[in-house]
Design a protein around this motif. Sequence first.
Motif, mmCIF file in Angstrom:
data_model
loop_
_atom_site.group_PDB
_atom_site.id
_atom_site.type_symbol
_atom_site.label_atom_id
_atom_site.label_comp_id
_atom_site.label_asym_id
_atom_site.label_seq_id
_atom_site.Cartn_x
_atom_site.Cartn_y
_atom_site.Cartn_z
ATOM 1 N N TYR A 194 0.845 -1.192 0.000
ATOM 2 C CA TYR A 194 0.000 0.000 0.000
ATOM 3 C C TYR A 194 0.884 1.247 0.000
ATOM 4 O O TYR A 194 1.996 1.214 0.508
ATOM 5 C CB TYR A 194 -0.865 0.000 1.269
ATOM 6 C CG TYR A 194 -2.126 0.829 1.164
ATOM 7 C CD1 TYR A 194 -3.224 0.342 0.455
ATOM 8 C CD2 TYR A 194 -2.209 2.080 1.753
ATOM 9 C CE1 TYR A 194 -4.385 1.093 0.349
ATOM 10 C CE2 TYR A 194 -3.379 2.834 1.652
ATOM 11 C CZ TYR A 194 -4.458 2.329 0.950
ATOM 12 O OH TYR A 194 -5.604 3.070 0.845
ATOM 13 N N GLY A 195 0.336 2.333 -0.536
ATOM 14 C CA GLY A 195 1.032 3.620 -0.507
ATOM 15 C C GLY A 195 0.534 4.485 0.640
ATOM 16 O O GLY A 195 -0.662 4.723 0.743
ATOM 17 N N PHE A 196 1.442 4.940 1.484
ATOM 18 C CA PHE A 196 1.088 5.741 2.664
ATOM 19 C C PHE A 196 1.500 7.194 2.411
ATOM 20 O O PHE A 196 2.633 7.448 1.990
ATOM 21 C CB PHE A 196 1.778 5.187 3.911
ATOM 22 C CG PHE A 196 1.229 3.831 4.297
ATOM 23 C CD1 PHE A 196 0.232 3.727 5.254
ATOM 24 C CD2 PHE A 196 1.679 2.672 3.671
ATOM 25 C CE1 PHE A 196 -0.295 2.497 5.595
ATOM 26 C CE2 PHE A 196 1.154 1.433 4.010
ATOM 27 C CZ PHE A 196 0.167 1.347 4.978
ATOM 28 N N SER A 197 0.620 8.119 2.709
ATOM 29 C CA SER A 197 0.857 9.482 2.209
ATOM 30 C C SER A 197 0.379 10.604 3.137
ATOM 31 O O SER A 197 0.188 11.727 2.676
ATOM 32 C CB SER A 197 0.169 9.645 0.853
ATOM 33 O OG SER A 197 -1.233 9.464 0.994
ATOM 34 N N LEU A 205 7.712 13.057 -9.417
ATOM 35 C CA LEU A 205 6.307 13.434 -9.472
ATOM 36 C C LEU A 205 5.487 12.230 -9.048
ATOM 37 O O LEU A 205 5.783 11.095 -9.419
ATOM 38 C CB LEU A 205 5.927 13.820 -10.900
ATOM 39 C CG LEU A 205 6.282 15.247 -11.295
ATOM 40 C CD1 LEU A 205 6.084 15.436 -12.787
ATOM 41 C CD2 LEU A 205 5.425 16.225 -10.504
ATOM 42 N N VAL A 206 4.460 12.489 -8.255
ATOM 43 C CA VAL A 206 3.562 11.414 -7.851
ATOM 44 C C VAL A 206 2.190 11.744 -8.429
ATOM 45 O O VAL A 206 1.691 12.861 -8.259
ATOM 46 C CB VAL A 206 3.495 11.278 -6.321
ATOM 47 C CG1 VAL A 206 2.517 10.190 -5.927
ATOM 48 C CG2 VAL A 206 4.884 10.989 -5.746
ATOM 49 N N ALA A 207 1.621 10.794 -9.136
ATOM 50 C CA ALA A 207 0.299 11.000 -9.732
ATOM 51 C C ALA A 207 -0.684 9.982 -9.164
ATOM 52 O O ALA A 207 -0.282 8.988 -8.550
ATOM 53 C CB ALA A 207 0.385 10.845 -11.251
ATOM 54 N N VAL A 208 -1.959 10.246 -9.327
ATOM 55 C CA VAL A 208 -2.968 9.212 -9.118
ATOM 56 C C VAL A 208 -3.696 9.019 -10.449
ATOM 57 O O VAL A 208 -3.845 9.969 -11.219
ATOM 58 C CB VAL A 208 -3.991 9.570 -8.020
ATOM 59 C CG1 VAL A 208 -3.330 9.668 -6.658
ATOM 60 C CG2 VAL A 208 -4.718 10.860 -8.344
ATOM 61 N N ASP A 209 -4.094 7.786 -10.721
ATOM 62 C CA ASP A 209 -4.934 7.498 -11.882
ATOM 63 C C ASP A 209 -6.146 6.716 -11.405
ATOM 64 O O ASP A 209 -6.013 5.812 -10.574
ATOM 65 C CB ASP A 209 -4.148 6.690 -12.922
ATOM 66 C CG ASP A 209 -3.185 7.576 -13.714
ATOM 67 O OD1 ASP A 209 -3.676 8.502 -14.380
ATOM 68 O OD2 ASP A 209 -1.966 7.338 -13.655
ATOM 69 N N CYS A 210 -7.301 7.071 -11.917
ATOM 70 C CA CYS A 210 -8.548 6.463 -11.423
ATOM 71 C C CYS A 210 -9.180 5.545 -12.465
ATOM 72 O O CYS A 210 -9.459 5.974 -13.590
ATOM 73 C CB CYS A 210 -9.558 7.543 -11.050
ATOM 74 S SG CYS A 210 -9.044 8.513 -9.637
ATOM 75 N N ILE A 211 -9.401 4.320 -12.057
ATOM 76 C CA ILE A 211 -10.125 3.360 -12.884
ATOM 77 C C ILE A 211 -11.571 3.394 -12.401
ATOM 78 O O ILE A 211 -11.884 2.884 -11.329
ATOM 79 C CB ILE A 211 -9.501 1.962 -12.729
ATOM 80 C CG1 ILE A 211 -8.059 2.013 -13.222
ATOM 81 C CG2 ILE A 211 -10.304 0.922 -13.476
ATOM 82 C CD1 ILE A 211 -7.061 1.475 -12.253
ATOM 83 N N GLU A 225 -7.026 11.755 -0.981
ATOM 84 C CA GLU A 225 -7.649 13.048 -1.309
ATOM 85 C C GLU A 225 -7.456 13.391 -2.781
ATOM 86 O O GLU A 225 -8.381 13.891 -3.437
ATOM 87 C CB GLU A 225 -7.075 14.155 -0.406
ATOM 88 C CG GLU A 225 -7.609 14.076 1.021
ATOM 89 C CD GLU A 225 -6.780 14.856 2.043
ATOM 90 O OE1 GLU A 225 -7.180 14.896 3.211
ATOM 91 O OE2 GLU A 225 -5.723 15.414 1.664
ATOM 92 N N ALA A 226 -6.276 13.117 -3.296
ATOM 93 C CA ALA A 226 -6.024 13.398 -4.715
ATOM 94 C C ALA A 226 -6.937 12.548 -5.592
ATOM 95 O O ALA A 226 -7.525 13.042 -6.567
ATOM 96 C CB ALA A 226 -4.561 13.127 -5.049
ATOM 97 N N ALA A 227 -7.087 11.283 -5.254
ATOM 98 C CA ALA A 227 -7.942 10.398 -6.061
ATOM 99 C C ALA A 227 -9.397 10.855 -5.988
ATOM 100 O O ALA A 227 -10.116 10.855 -6.989
ATOM 101 C CB ALA A 227 -7.794 8.953 -5.580
#
Lengths: 229, 229
Positions: free
Chosen positions: A79-82, B12-18, B58-60
């Motif tokens: 898991y990613g912890f942030s 850079l850290v991104a989120v991608d949503c499925i 939160e980003a997702a």
Amino acid sequence: MDYNYNQEDKALVAVDCIIFGFDEDDLKLLLIKRGFEPEMGKWSLMGGFLKKNETLDEAANRVLQTLTGLDEVYMEQLYGFSKIDRDPVERTISVAYYALININDHNPKLLDQHSAQWFSIGDIPPLIFDHHEMLNKALRRLRRRTSTNPVGFELLPKKFTMRQLQKLYEVILDEELDKRNFQKKIKQLDVLVKLKEKDMTSSRKGSFLYEFDKEKYEKKVSDGFTFKM
Amino acid sequence: MDYNYNQEDKALVAVDCIIFGFDEDDLKLLLIKRGFEPEMGKWSLMGGFLKKNETLDEAANRVLQTLTGLDEVYMEQLYGFSKIDRDPVERTISVAYYALININDHNPKLLDQHSAQWFSIGDIPPLIFDHHEMLNKALRRLRRRTSTNPVGFELLPKKFTMRQLQKLYEVILDEELDKRNFQKKIKQLDVLVKLKEKDMTSSRKGSFLYEFDKEKYEKKVSDGFTFKM
């Protein structure tokens, strides 16, 4: 959608490894004593920063190998912890991994070198940052995995007794299991080989040793079999 | 262990949503048409960069809400993707999330605004970067989850027919299910309420509508019940 970013949105990315071992009686966790501030002297999971030229898997393997001398062990991204201030020094996203190793295989010299020590899962000291949260998540994942996959065998020596196997499931699931039911279930799975050899250390009569038959298991899976404990 | 790092190791850290939806016949995936280079004009998962003051969750949620107008939907962190050149512009670690939404709830105006479109899971166009890998991992996770958790109901309207429910499991598991066995299994779970109301659109006789009884389910779980499909 905002596809722009600031250089200052960049973050440090770390990996932290939850390394489990099993010593015939107890599920154990490998921890290191933190040698620098903040939280110097407290116990910590073994971790490291992701480098520019490696993937998360590679970073986690590097960390594991540095501490145990082992590679090619069972390891899984957890898991990613942030949380924003999880590391008080600088914003760091940590991707946790958990590994299952045969406790007899690792190089004990490396442990001294890193002030590392095995702790029983029922007796874990206070940990830095969010490492308790990581550990708890890893334990839940391990419980799920061992009930649908034969990953538990990764924690055992190649040859093991039925008692060791039952004990392993008991410490992972954190409950006592009925011996007869357990052995019946294992027998039904039909993925073990009973050896002629006996372990003579536990009783005068000795206990038969078993091996996990990986080839047979994989053949069964490709025929539609599902491991279920 | 090397606890030092270079500023240039930052990523850079991104989120991608499925984002999955279900429209009574088909499991669907929400994609956006990429409006900039590289890979402009290709289809993509909806994503965004993690900001300094937000967690991955939160980003997702921000990304999901921007595209659908929804929040408080079922969303789960899936996995961290980190191949060195996965984004050809700059090193970017992406943490993928998957969400299950009721396809009738989202705001269709937002879709136009983002050149977004629903695609049937059996008919997905070529995707940018490693987004196919993310999708496949999400599908496997969804299959596992729906067989041990009642998350499937998140994809259905509040009131649904037995046929819709069976269809949902069929498209997620990608196999036809026997109607009698399916209904027997569902009945044994004992977590649905059969309503007096009928859906009259599918046949002259109509089909009874059901609701998932979340309270009853949670009560059963706390008594040791395990959902199993």
